[in-house]
Design a protein around this motif. Structure first.
Motif, PDB file in Angstrom:
ATOM      1  N   LEU A   1     -24.402  -8.089   2.479  1.00  0.00           N
ATOM      2  CA  LEU A   1     -25.625  -8.887   2.367  1.00  0.00           C
ATOM      3  C   LEU A   1     -26.337  -8.638   1.041  1.00  0.00           C
ATOM      4  CD1 LEU A   1     -27.134  -8.584   5.976  1.00  0.00           C
ATOM      5  CD2 LEU A   1     -25.912 -10.523   4.987  1.00  0.00           C
ATOM      6  N   ARG A   2     -26.150  -7.438   0.503  1.00  0.00           N
ATOM      7  CA  ARG A   2     -26.784  -7.083  -0.768  1.00  0.00           C
ATOM      8  C   ARG A   2     -25.918  -7.435  -1.962  1.00  0.00           C
ATOM      9  NH1 ARG A   2     -29.163  -1.096  -0.221  1.00  0.00           N
ATOM     10  NH2 ARG A   2     -30.031  -1.729  -2.248  1.00  0.00           N
ATOM     11  N   GLY A   3     -24.791  -8.133  -1.722  1.00  0.00           N
ATOM     12  CA  GLY A   3     -23.987  -8.641  -2.822  1.00  0.00           C
ATOM     13  C   GLY A   3     -22.652  -7.981  -3.055  1.00  0.00           C
ATOM     14  N   ALA A   4     -22.274  -6.988  -2.242  1.00  0.00           N
ATOM     15  CA  ALA A   4     -20.978  -6.336  -2.429  1.00  0.00           C
ATOM     16  C   ALA A   4     -19.849  -7.320  -2.134  1.00  0.00           C
ATOM     17  CB  ALA A   4     -20.864  -5.112  -1.518  1.00  0.00           C
ATOM     18  N   MET A   5     -18.799  -7.276  -2.949  1.00  0.00           N
ATOM     19  CA  MET A   5     -17.666  -8.168  -2.758  1.00  0.00           C
ATOM     20  C   MET A   5     -16.805  -7.680  -1.600  1.00  0.00           C
ATOM     21  SD  MET A   5     -17.808 -10.695  -4.799  1.00  0.00           S
ATOM     22  CE  MET A   5     -16.124 -11.285  -4.721  1.00  0.00           C
ATOM     23  N   PRO A   6     -16.348  -8.600  -0.725  1.00  0.00           N
ATOM     24  CA  PRO A   6     -15.438  -8.185   0.352  1.00  0.00           C
ATOM     25  C   PRO A   6     -14.092  -7.791  -0.224  1.00  0.00           C
ATOM     26  CG  PRO A   6     -15.658 -10.579   0.300  1.00  0.00           C
ATOM     27  CD  PRO A   6     -16.649 -10.042  -0.686  1.00  0.00           C
ATOM     28  N   VAL A   7     -13.529  -6.709   0.294  1.00  0.00           N
ATOM     29  CA  VAL A   7     -12.204  -6.255  -0.148  1.00  0.00           C
ATOM     30  C   VAL A   7     -11.346  -5.990   1.077  1.00  0.00           C
ATOM     31  CG1 VAL A   7     -13.000  -5.268  -2.317  1.00  0.00           C
ATOM     32  CG2 VAL A   7     -12.984  -3.850  -0.261  1.00  0.00           C
ATOM     33  N   TRP A   8     -10.060  -5.893   0.857  1.00  0.00           N
ATOM     34  CA  TRP A   8      -9.069  -5.696   1.909  1.00  0.00           C
ATOM     35  C   TRP A   8      -9.068  -4.219   2.308  1.00  0.00           C
ATOM     36  CZ3 TRP A   8      -3.429  -7.869   1.166  1.00  0.00           C
ATOM     37  CH2 TRP A   8      -2.757  -7.819   2.400  1.00  0.00           C
ATOM     38  N   ASP A   9      -9.856  -3.867   3.304  1.00  0.00           N
ATOM     39  CA  ASP A   9      -9.975  -2.479   3.763  1.00  0.00           C
ATOM     40  C   ASP A   9      -8.887  -2.207   4.795  1.00  0.00           C
ATOM     41  OD1 ASP A   9     -10.938   0.078   4.134  1.00  0.00           O
ATOM     42  OD2 ASP A   9     -12.440  -0.528   5.616  1.00  0.00           O
ATOM     43  N   LYS A  10      -7.636  -2.206   4.339  1.00  0.00           N
ATOM     44  CA  LYS A  10      -6.496  -2.079   5.233  1.00  0.00           C
ATOM     45  C   LYS A  10      -6.211  -0.617   5.552  1.00  0.00           C
ATOM     46  CE  LYS A  10      -2.337  -2.248   3.627  1.00  0.00           C
ATOM     47  NZ  LYS A  10      -2.080  -0.795   3.527  1.00  0.00           N
ATOM     48  N   THR A  11      -5.436  -0.421   6.601  1.00  0.00           N
ATOM     49  CA  THR A  11      -4.986   0.911   6.992  1.00  0.00           C
ATOM     50  C   THR A  11      -3.504   1.065   6.676  1.00  0.00           C
ATOM     51  OG1 THR A  11      -4.587   0.078   9.229  1.00  0.00           O
ATOM     52  CG2 THR A  11      -6.689   1.150   8.819  1.00  0.00           C
ATOM     53  N   GLY A  12      -3.034   2.308   6.610  1.00  0.00           N
ATOM     54  CA  GLY A  12      -1.617   2.554   6.377  1.00  0.00           C
ATOM     55  C   GLY A  12      -0.781   2.068   7.548  1.00  0.00           C
ATOM     56  N   HIS A  13       0.435   1.626   7.253  1.00  0.00           N
ATOM     57  CA  HIS A  13       1.291   1.056   8.290  1.00  0.00           C
ATOM     58  C   HIS A  13       2.587   1.832   8.433  1.00  0.00           C
ATOM     59  CE1 HIS A  13      -0.993  -2.867   7.303  1.00  0.00           C
ATOM     60  NE2 HIS A  13      -1.477  -2.345   8.415  1.00  0.00           N
ATOM     61  N   GLU A  14       3.220   1.637   9.557  1.00  0.00           N
ATOM     62  CA  GLU A  14       4.493   2.280   9.854  1.00  0.00           C
ATOM     63  C   GLU A  14       5.426   1.247  10.464  1.00  0.00           C
ATOM     64  OE1 GLU A  14       6.274   5.946  12.609  1.00  0.00           O
ATOM     65  OE2 GLU A  14       4.106   5.642  12.386  1.00  0.00           O
ATOM     66  N   PHE A  15       6.678   1.262  10.015  1.00  0.00           N
ATOM     67  CA  PHE A  15       7.666   0.344  10.565  1.00  0.00           C
ATOM     68  C   PHE A  15       8.685   1.151  11.355  1.00  0.00           C
ATOM     69  CE2 PHE A  15      11.382  -2.452  10.601  1.00  0.00           C
ATOM     70  CZ  PHE A  15      10.787  -3.658  10.926  1.00  0.00           C
ATOM     71  N   PRO A  16       9.076   0.687  12.541  1.00  0.00           N
ATOM     72  CA  PRO A  16      10.034   1.453  13.360  1.00  0.00           C
ATOM     73  C   PRO A  16      11.348   1.641  12.614  1.00  0.00           C
ATOM     74  CG  PRO A  16       9.005  -0.282  14.635  1.00  0.00           C
ATOM     75  CD  PRO A  16       8.617  -0.525  13.212  1.00  0.00           C
ATOM     76  N   ASP A  17      11.842   2.872  12.620  1.00  0.00           N
ATOM     77  CA  ASP A  17      13.096   3.143  11.924  1.00  0.00           C
ATOM     78  C   ASP A  17      14.254   3.380  12.880  1.00  0.00           C
ATOM     79  OD1 ASP A  17      12.344   5.526  12.988  1.00  0.00           O
ATOM     80  OD2 ASP A  17      12.240   6.628  11.101  1.00  0.00           O
ATOM     81  N   ALA A  18      14.003   3.157  14.191  1.00  0.00           N
ATOM     82  CA  ALA A  18      15.079   3.305  15.176  1.00  0.00           C
ATOM     83  C   ALA A  18      15.816   1.984  15.308  1.00  0.00           C
ATOM     84  CB  ALA A  18      14.491   3.729  16.523  1.00  0.00           C
ATOM     85  N   GLY A  19      16.820   1.973  16.185  1.00  0.00           N
ATOM     86  CA  GLY A  19      17.558   0.745  16.424  1.00  0.00           C
ATOM     87  C   GLY A  19      16.682  -0.299  17.076  1.00  0.00           C
ATOM     88  N   ILE A  20      17.054  -1.560  16.936  1.00  0.00           N
ATOM     89  CA  ILE A  20      16.235  -2.657  17.444  1.00  0.00           C
ATOM     90  C   ILE A  20      15.962  -2.493  18.919  1.00  0.00           C
ATOM     91  CG2 ILE A  20      16.265  -5.136  17.944  1.00  0.00           C
ATOM     92  CD1 ILE A  20      17.589  -5.553  15.257  1.00  0.00           C
TER      93      ILE A  20
END
Length: 464
Positions: free
Chosen positions: A438-457
């Motif tokens: 509201l005071r003028g700060a630009m929105p940014v992508w505040d993402k979190t770290g991700h993990e992809f499954p490394d086991a078999g499907i």
């Protein structure tokens, strides 16, 4: 002195209890009404077969499906996600557009290694350093897809949204290719994967999405209210996105939004678009055609994500989308439910204070050997709100059981309270960031770290 303490604690306990009970009563009846609509919906559909993949008639409309995958600082997962998608997707005409930033060389290298050897993958490097917003990244991908369409003279049929950590279902493009012929947007269910080392935190996402995508979303679409998109596992018709882009100067996603998926779904509904939440059974691969992914597994990361959702939907989203003048009361009702999170957190915080105050009250009365006074109103409110809580937990258990089985359904009870704690911690963060905006700060992508499954499907596809 003890008498004064008794008077003070008695009043604190009573007033906090009345405030919390009133708020919980309103929210509980609101949830109950949705549940009753859902049960009525299920009764009406009794005897009607669910959509089955084998029964979907293949589309006769020619066109490519463009899969948009925005990526910022995703070197750890993006290669696995793309390789898995290329290996699993059962469709003849699609292209993955992966949006990266010039100041993220690790992610660029991970995508480039695959794009150089597979023409189905298109690396799109933006002009600006990251992170911007996810919507800005998606706009870059849209521009690249439209340029390819014009250059190759091959029509683009629909845009499919995915995240960099998603496990795609092999048949999802077949579902989208068929259903998008008669709809402007198609959303698949999202089934979070439960991380074994974080059953309480990561698992509470599974419970929330199971309830939301089993009961609440079908009710929302059945009532004709705008359908917010999940930001992943959804397809939007090219014509629809093109019309929205024309209204916004050529770019369909609002780059100043933190929850572009939510707003886009409402925007399509406002324009009279046909929206479908598609639960499609797949006998070949087993279970439901849905998106699977790991969600945050720690309280700090879950807090960041919940704060971002709260800002984008309940705070800034309210400012940006309003109440949609001229829409039906059902749409207003659903938007009200979307925006009640900050008030619900306040009520929840006061409720926990009331529990502590009542414990102190009983202890002080026991020490003073003075019986606590009874309050008929408090007793009635406590009984009703407790009944509503039991109903809420029963619905969550049932929805989780339907998607994950009864073992996880039992875990959903303690996870309900873990989710409450995360919401309580996320609310102050959301408010601070919203005030900064509201005071003028630009929105940014505040993402979190991700993990992809490394086991078999077969090891990481949860039962559905």
């Amino acid at each position: 002195m003890l008498v004064d303490s008794l008077w003070f604690v008695d009043n604190v306990a009573r007033e906090t209890m009345l405030f919390a009970a009133t708020g919980l009563l309103i929210g509980g009846f609101d949830d109950l009404l949705v549940d009753l609509f859902y049960l009525f919906y299920r009764v009406r559909r009794r005897g009607m077969s669910r959509l089955r993949l084998e029964e979907l008639v293949p589309s006769n409309r020619v066109g490519r499906l463009a899969i948009f995958v925005p990526a910022w600082d995703e070197a750890a997962v993006i290669g696995g996600m793309i390789d898995s998608a290329l290996a699993r997707l059962d469709h003849d005409d699609y292209r993955l557009y992966v949006g990266v930033y010039p100041n993220d060389p690790a992610t660029i290298d991970a995508v480039a290694d695959i794009a150089e050897s597979d023409p189905r993958v298109r690396l799109v490097i933006g002009d600006a350093d990251g992170p911007t917003t996810k919507a800005d990244n998606l706009n870059r991908l849209w521009a690249a897809a439209i340029a390819d369409e014009a250059r190759e003279r091959w029509p683009l049929k629909a845009v499919v949204l995915h995240d960099a950590e998603d496990v795609v279902h092999p048949a999802e493009l077949r579902v989208f290719d068929t259903l998008i012929d008669t709809h402007d947007v198609v959303q698949l269910p999202v089934l979070p994967l439960i991380k074994r080392g974080s059953r309480l935190v990561s698992g509470h996402y599974a419970d929330e999405f199971a309830e939301h995508h089993t009961a609440q979303m079908p009710v929302r679409t059945a009532l004709g209210a705008g359908m917010p998109l999940a930001g992943t596992g959804c397809a939007i018709a090219r014509a629809t996105l093109g019309e929205i882009a024309a209204e916004r100067g050529g770019l369909p996603f609002d780059a100043t939004s933190l929850t572009e998926d939510y707003e886009l779904g409402l925007r399509i509904g406002e324009r009279g678009g046909r929206c479908l939440f598609a639960r499609v059974d797949d006998d070949t691969h087993g279970g439901l055609v849905a998106v699977r992914a790991y969600f945050p597994a720690t309280i700090p990361t879950a807090t960041r994500q919940k704060a971002r959702w709260m800002i984008g939907i309940a705070l800034a989203g309210w400012d940006r989308t309003g109440w949609s003048t001229g829409r039906h009361w059902r749409d207003h009702w659903m938007r009200m439910r979307d925006r009640r999170a900050p008030i619900a957190v306040l009520v929840l915080a006061v409720a926990y204070i009331a529990v502590i105050a009542w414990g102190c009250r009983l202890a002080l009365h026991w020490i003073a050997q003075v019986p606590p006074s009874t309050d008929a109103l408090a007793g009635w409110l406590l009984g009703i709100t407790t009944s509503l809580l039991v109903w809420r937990l029963a619905m969550r258990v049932a929805c989780t059981a339907r998607c994950y089985g009864w073992r996880e359904a039992l875990w959903s009870i303690p996870r309900f309270f873990v989710g409450n704690v995360i919401a309580l911690v996320a609310a102050p963060r959301a408010i601070v960031r919203y005030v900064a905006m509201l005071r003028g700060a630009m929105p940014v992508w505040d993402k979190t770290g991700h993990e992809f499954p490394d086991a078999g499907i077969g090891d990481y596809v949860q039962p559905a």
